[in-house]
Design an enzyme around this catalytic site. Structure first.
Site, PDB file in Angstrom:
ATOM      1  N   LYS A 109       0.845  -1.213   0.000  1.00 46.41           N
ATOM      2  CA  LYS A 109       0.000   0.000   0.000  1.00 46.41           C
ATOM      3  C   LYS A 109       0.875   1.256   0.000  1.00 46.41           C
ATOM      4  O   LYS A 109       0.672   2.158  -0.803  1.00 46.41           O
ATOM      5  CB  LYS A 109      -0.942   0.011   1.222  1.00 46.41           C
ATOM      6  CG  LYS A 109      -1.858  -1.203   1.306  1.00 46.41           C
ATOM      7  CD  LYS A 109      -2.803  -1.139   2.487  1.00 46.41           C
ATOM      8  CE  LYS A 109      -2.137  -1.274   3.835  1.00 46.41           C
ATOM      9  NZ  LYS A 109      -1.632  -2.623   4.152  1.00 46.41           N
ATOM     10  N   ARG A 139      -9.616   0.335   8.406  1.00 43.43           N
ATOM     11  CA  ARG A 139      -9.221  -1.038   8.708  1.00 43.43           C
ATOM     12  C   ARG A 139     -10.303  -1.786   9.467  1.00 43.43           C
ATOM     13  O   ARG A 139     -10.130  -2.961   9.783  1.00 43.43           O
ATOM     14  CB  ARG A 139      -7.951  -1.022   9.557  1.00 43.43           C
ATOM     15  CG  ARG A 139      -6.657  -1.250   8.761  1.00 43.43           C
ATOM     16  CD  ARG A 139      -5.499  -1.074   9.710  1.00 43.43           C
ATOM     17  NE  ARG A 139      -4.280  -1.720   9.330  1.00 43.43           N
ATOM     18  CZ  ARG A 139      -3.277  -1.125   8.702  1.00 43.43           C
ATOM     19  NH1 ARG A 139      -3.368   0.109   8.303  1.00 43.43           N
ATOM     20  NH2 ARG A 139      -2.166  -1.798   8.458  1.00 43.43           N
ATOM     21  N   ARG A 156      11.851  -6.214   5.191  1.00 43.14           N
ATOM     22  CA  ARG A 156      11.831  -4.784   5.527  1.00 43.14           C
ATOM     23  C   ARG A 156      12.332  -4.571   6.954  1.00 43.14           C
ATOM     24  O   ARG A 156      12.985  -3.577   7.243  1.00 43.14           O
ATOM     25  CB  ARG A 156      10.404  -4.226   5.375  1.00 43.14           C
ATOM     26  CG  ARG A 156      10.339  -2.736   5.634  1.00 43.14           C
ATOM     27  CD  ARG A 156       8.991  -2.136   5.305  1.00 43.14           C
ATOM     28  NE  ARG A 156       7.947  -2.602   6.206  1.00 43.14           N
ATOM     29  CZ  ARG A 156       6.664  -2.272   6.099  1.00 43.14           C
ATOM     30  NH1 ARG A 156       6.275  -1.483   5.096  1.00 43.14           N
ATOM     31  NH2 ARG A 156       5.777  -2.720   6.942  1.00 43.14           N
ATOM     32  N   ARG A 215      11.389  -0.967  12.349  1.00 46.84           N
ATOM     33  CA  ARG A 215      10.022  -1.137  12.863  1.00 46.84           C
ATOM     34  C   ARG A 215       9.923  -2.414  13.692  1.00 46.84           C
ATOM     35  O   ARG A 215      10.159  -3.506  13.181  1.00 46.84           O
ATOM     36  CB  ARG A 215       9.020  -1.161  11.703  1.00 46.84           C
ATOM     37  CG  ARG A 215       8.660   0.218  11.209  1.00 46.84           C
ATOM     38  CD  ARG A 215       7.722   0.183  10.031  1.00 46.84           C
ATOM     39  NE  ARG A 215       6.463  -0.518  10.276  1.00 46.84           N
ATOM     40  CZ  ARG A 215       5.449  -0.515   9.438  1.00 46.84           C
ATOM     41  NH1 ARG A 215       5.549   0.167   8.302  1.00 46.84           N
ATOM     42  NH2 ARG A 215       4.350  -1.182   9.717  1.00 46.84           N
ATOM     43  N   ARG A 261      -0.462  -9.662  12.998  1.00 40.72           N
ATOM     44  CA  ARG A 261      -1.008  -8.599  12.130  1.00 40.72           C
ATOM     45  C   ARG A 261      -1.876  -9.202  11.032  1.00 40.72           C
ATOM     46  O   ARG A 261      -2.922  -8.661  10.681  1.00 40.72           O
ATOM     47  CB  ARG A 261       0.139  -7.790  11.516  1.00 40.72           C
ATOM     48  CG  ARG A 261       0.811  -6.884  12.533  1.00 40.72           C
ATOM     49  CD  ARG A 261       2.180  -6.448  12.060  1.00 40.72           C
ATOM     50  NE  ARG A 261       2.136  -5.508  10.958  1.00 40.72           N
ATOM     51  CZ  ARG A 261       3.212  -5.158  10.250  1.00 40.72           C
ATOM     52  NH1 ARG A 261       4.394  -5.672  10.536  1.00 40.72           N
ATOM     53  NH2 ARG A 261       3.101  -4.290   9.274  1.00 40.72           N
TER      54      ARG A 261
HETATM   55  P1  B4P Z   1       4.535  -1.550   2.119  1.00 38.81           P
HETATM   56  O1  B4P Z   1       4.081  -0.892   0.886  1.00 38.81           O
HETATM   57  O2  B4P Z   1       5.370  -0.724   3.030  1.00 38.81           O
HETATM   58  O3  B4P Z   1       3.372  -2.168   3.018  1.00 38.81           O
HETATM   59  P2  B4P Z   1       2.021  -1.636   3.597  1.00 38.81           P
HETATM   60  O4  B4P Z   1       0.961  -2.454   2.935  1.00 38.81           O
HETATM   61  O5  B4P Z   1       1.918  -0.146   3.458  1.00 38.81           O
HETATM   62  O6  B4P Z   1       2.206  -1.948   5.163  1.00 38.81           O
HETATM   63  P3  B4P Z   1       1.728  -1.989   6.648  1.00 38.81           P
HETATM   64  O7  B4P Z   1       0.388  -2.674   6.747  1.00 38.81           O
HETATM   65  O8  B4P Z   1       2.874  -2.611   7.340  1.00 38.81           O
HETATM   66  O9  B4P Z   1       1.641  -0.583   7.283  1.00 38.81           O
HETATM   67  P4  B4P Z   1       0.803   0.457   8.092  1.00 38.81           P
HETATM   68  O10 B4P Z   1       1.786   1.501   8.270  1.00 38.81           O
HETATM   69  O11 B4P Z   1      -0.458   0.804   7.379  1.00 38.81           O
HETATM   70  O12 B4P Z   1       5.305  -2.856   1.670  1.00 38.81           O
HETATM   71  C1  B4P Z   1       5.926  -3.755   2.543  1.00 38.81           C
HETATM   72  C2  B4P Z   1       7.243  -4.262   1.985  1.00 38.81           C
HETATM   73  O13 B4P Z   1       7.022  -4.953   0.763  1.00 38.81           O
HETATM   74  C3  B4P Z   1       8.238  -3.148   1.661  1.00 38.81           C
HETATM   75  O14 B4P Z   1       9.501  -3.519   2.111  1.00 38.81           O
HETATM   76  C4  B4P Z   1       8.199  -3.037   0.145  1.00 38.81           C
HETATM   77  O15 B4P Z   1       9.431  -2.617  -0.405  1.00 38.81           O
HETATM   78  C5  B4P Z   1       7.874  -4.453  -0.274  1.00 38.81           C
HETATM   79  N1  B4P Z   1       7.090  -4.510  -1.534  1.00 38.81           N
HETATM   80  C6  B4P Z   1       6.060  -3.695  -1.875  1.00 38.81           C
HETATM   81  N2  B4P Z   1       5.585  -4.043  -3.101  1.00 38.81           N
HETATM   82  C7  B4P Z   1       6.342  -5.119  -3.519  1.00 38.81           C
HETATM   83  C8  B4P Z   1       6.326  -5.941  -4.706  1.00 38.81           C
HETATM   84  N3  B4P Z   1       5.461  -5.736  -5.701  1.00 38.81           N
HETATM   85  N4  B4P Z   1       7.231  -6.957  -4.783  1.00 38.81           N
HETATM   86  C9  B4P Z   1       8.127  -7.180  -3.780  1.00 38.81           C
HETATM   87  N5  B4P Z   1       8.185  -6.425  -2.640  1.00 38.81           N
HETATM   88  C10 B4P Z   1       7.301  -5.411  -2.514  1.00 38.81           C
HETATM   89  O16 B4P Z   1       0.348  -0.166   9.516  1.00 38.81           O
HETATM   90  C11 B4P Z   1       1.199  -0.366  10.631  1.00 38.81           C
HETATM   91  C12 B4P Z   1       0.421  -0.468  11.963  1.00 38.81           C
HETATM   92  O17 B4P Z   1      -0.210   0.814  12.281  1.00 38.81           O
HETATM   93  C13 B4P Z   1      -0.756  -1.450  12.030  1.00 38.81           C
HETATM   94  O18 B4P Z   1      -0.350  -2.776  12.345  1.00 38.81           O
HETATM   95  C14 B4P Z   1      -1.624  -0.835  13.185  1.00 38.81           C
HETATM   96  O19 B4P Z   1      -1.113  -1.136  14.463  1.00 38.81           O
HETATM   97  C15 B4P Z   1      -1.467   0.675  12.984  1.00 38.81           C
HETATM   98  N6  B4P Z   1      -2.544   1.245  12.145  1.00 38.81           N
HETATM   99  C16 B4P Z   1      -2.352   1.853  10.934  1.00 38.81           C
HETATM  100  N7  B4P Z   1      -3.537   2.240  10.423  1.00 38.81           N
HETATM  101  C17 B4P Z   1      -4.502   1.869  11.314  1.00 38.81           C
HETATM  102  C18 B4P Z   1      -5.930   1.965  11.327  1.00 38.81           C
HETATM  103  N8  B4P Z   1      -6.605   2.534  10.311  1.00 38.81           N
HETATM  104  N9  B4P Z   1      -6.607   1.464  12.388  1.00 38.81           N
HETATM  105  C19 B4P Z   1      -5.966   0.904  13.417  1.00 38.81           C
HETATM  106  N10 B4P Z   1      -4.602   0.764  13.458  1.00 38.81           N
HETATM  107  C20 B4P Z   1      -3.875   1.236  12.416  1.00 38.81           C
END
Ligand code: B4P
Length: 191
Positions: free
Chosen positions: A14, A89, A128, A134, A146
């Site tokens: 994302k 979420r 990552r 993190r 998660r």
């Molecule tokens: P990202 O792109 O960083 O992953 P994400 O989906 O954004 O992540 P996440 O769910 O961890 O984060 P959030 O901050 O929202 O990609 C991950 C990895 O994959 C990277 O290293 C990237 O380089 C790699 N990658 C990406 N695309 C790729 C591809 N095509 N091929 C290979 N590799 C690839 O959430 C973190 C925490 O915050 C939650 O657990 C919760 O505690 C809290 N939180 C956030 N929003 C909330 C909400 N709305 N309600 C309640 N809690 C919340």
């Protein structure tokens, strides 16, 4: 004005895909994860509250998240639209977002859901975790938690948007650029 909900399990890409979408469509980016991490870095009360949930891989309570997004949107001036990354979420968050955006007469245009297998998610997040600092990326049991939280609390959000005819599933495994092209096709159809 186009308002997009970018959805998917932890590590689905994302944050990665948001970068390209913001640039191409000049949208305002609301990543609740990034906002919490900013508060954490600045040592605010909100950051301290969120930390205990985030470090364990649990969701921050709905009202805390909703109030933070509400504040952010109210402080924005004139914009082309939003990309909501990692929010909503829970169904309660989705309902609150609808209320907020419908109240501004700028409803959510569509949800784009990145679909990635569990094995690939664990691999990406552990990878990552080697450099991100993190806590929630460094321990496989927290990553599994998660994913379980996602399955139990977040997947119903996809059904919420399916019922509104706004759901679009995209294969999230493959080259970042080719996934981005498929996302753009969905957005372009809504412009
Ligand atoms: P990202 O792109 O960083 O992953 P994400 O989906 O954004 O992540 P996440 O769910 O961890 O984060 P959030 O901050 O929202 O990609 C991950 C990895 O994959 C990277 O290293 C990237 O380089 C790699 N990658 C990406 N695309 C790729 C591809 N095509 N091929 C290979 N590799 C690839 O959430 C973190 C925490 O915050 C939650 O657990 C919760 O505690 C809290 N939180 C956030 N929003 C909330 C909400 N709305 N309600 C309640 N809690 C919340």
């Amino acid at each position: 004005m186009v308002n997009i909900v970018l959805f998917g399990p932890p590590g689905a890409g994302k944050g990665t895909q948001s970068e390209g979408i913001i640039k191409k469509y000049q949208l305002s980016h609301i990543s609740t994860g990034d906002l919490f991490r900013k508060h954490l870095k600045e040592g605010t009360a909100l950051g301290k509250l969120a930390q205990q949930y985030m470090d364990a891989g649990n969701l921050v309570p709905d009202q805390v998240v909703i109030d933070m997004v509400d504040d952010k949107i109210k402080s924005d001036g004139k914009i082309n639209g939003y990309i909501f990354d990692g929010f909503p979420r829970t169904v309660a968050q989705a309902e609150a977002l609808d209320k907020l955006m419908n109240g501004k007469s700028t409803p959510i245009s569509c949800m784009i859901a990145l679909e990635v297998s569990k094995a690939e998610l664990v691999k990406r997040l552990l990878n990552r975790g080697k450099t991100s600092g993190r806590v929630d990326d460094q321990d496989e049991s927290k990553i599994q938690n998660r994913i379980t939280v996602y399955e139990n609390e977040t997947i119903p959000v996809a059904n919420y948007y399916k019922n509104q005819g706004k759901f679009n599933g995209i294969q999230g495994i493959g080259e970042v650029d080719s996934i981005f092209k498929n996302i753009c096709k969905v957005i372009d159809a809504r412009l």
